[in-house]
Design a protein around this motif. Sequence first.
Motif, PDB file in Angstrom:
ATOM      1  N   SER A 168       0.325 -41.195 110.554  1.00  0.00           N
ATOM      2  CA  SER A 168      -0.844 -41.613 109.782  1.00  0.00           C
ATOM      3  C   SER A 168      -0.486 -41.849 108.313  1.00  0.00           C
ATOM      4  O   SER A 168      -1.329 -42.252 107.520  1.00  0.00           O
ATOM      5  N   ASP A 249      -1.139 -37.937 119.001  1.00  0.00           N
ATOM      6  CA  ASP A 249      -2.272 -37.743 118.098  1.00  0.00           C
ATOM      7  C   ASP A 249      -2.146 -36.473 117.277  1.00  0.00           C
ATOM      8  O   ASP A 249      -2.846 -36.304 116.270  1.00  0.00           O
ATOM      9  N   ARG A 252      -1.009 -37.005 113.585  1.00  0.00           N
ATOM     10  CA  ARG A 252      -1.918 -37.668 112.656  1.00  0.00           C
ATOM     11  C   ARG A 252      -2.583 -36.615 111.765  1.00  0.00           C
ATOM     12  O   ARG A 252      -2.658 -35.446 112.115  1.00  0.00           O
TER      13      ARG A 252
END
Length: 289
Positions: A168, A249, A252
């Motif tokens: 991210s 994920d 992130r």
Amino acid sequence: MSRAEAPAGRAVAGRLGLSLLRSEVGTTFRRWRTLALLGVLAAVPVLVGIAVKVETGDGGTVGSAEGPAFIGQVTNNGLFLVFTSLAATLPFFLPLAVGVVAGDAVAGEAGSGTLRYLLVAPAGRTRLLLAKYVTVVTFCLVATLVVAASALAVGALLFPVGEVTLISGTTVSFGEGLLRALLIAGLVAASLTGLAALGLFVSTLTGSGVAAMATTVGLLIAVQIMDQFPQLDAVRPYLFPHYWLSFADLLRSPVSWDQLLRNLELQGWYVAVFGSAAWAGFTGRDVTA
């Protein structure tokens, strides 16, 4: 049974269950086949790390489109070799190893003629089946940690380590990156619990360990192929490998929990359904071998 005898009986049953579990775990991890599987898994990060090092040794780059996820970041931070290795082994190598161990759990005992002797023990069929499943789940965790530990060692040896830039764009300390790697390894292990339950169920259906292992691996390959067809979009979210790579994920900031939780929920359903089916079939089975 009197009130005084009931707690004593439960304590004895508990000790029998723990003894059975220790025996199952010890037997599984002493087998040469299990050690060979772990050895192959440990070798994957070594091969990936060397390949990246050789490819970038003359100043070249490795594009993320040409290999597993995160491979483009490995040269900047060796910790990314952990994520790359897990992404590389999760689609096939890790589930293949789990399928072999789970498929052989009950069927292997039946094929070798030792299952009926295990059933003579006072622990009972339910505790035996539970010990088998916990052993397979333990293998899931150990196998995942072997990949992660091997990748971490190779990554630290061949590449620089330090602050981690998440996908991210946020930069975190190496310690936090290491913690996220540990969480990802745990999530990957949890992602294999549904397959472990499926393999154990198959293992209760036959007296041939080879047949159970082949069937489990065959189902794994078939489901993996089905998950690649967009025409099956209505079915794909219910296939156990569909959310396996959602562990990305966790890299992130903030963490996107949607697919992570869906994955854990899906694995829970597979464990409940196929675990119950394995229990129903095994407890009512007439074991003659």
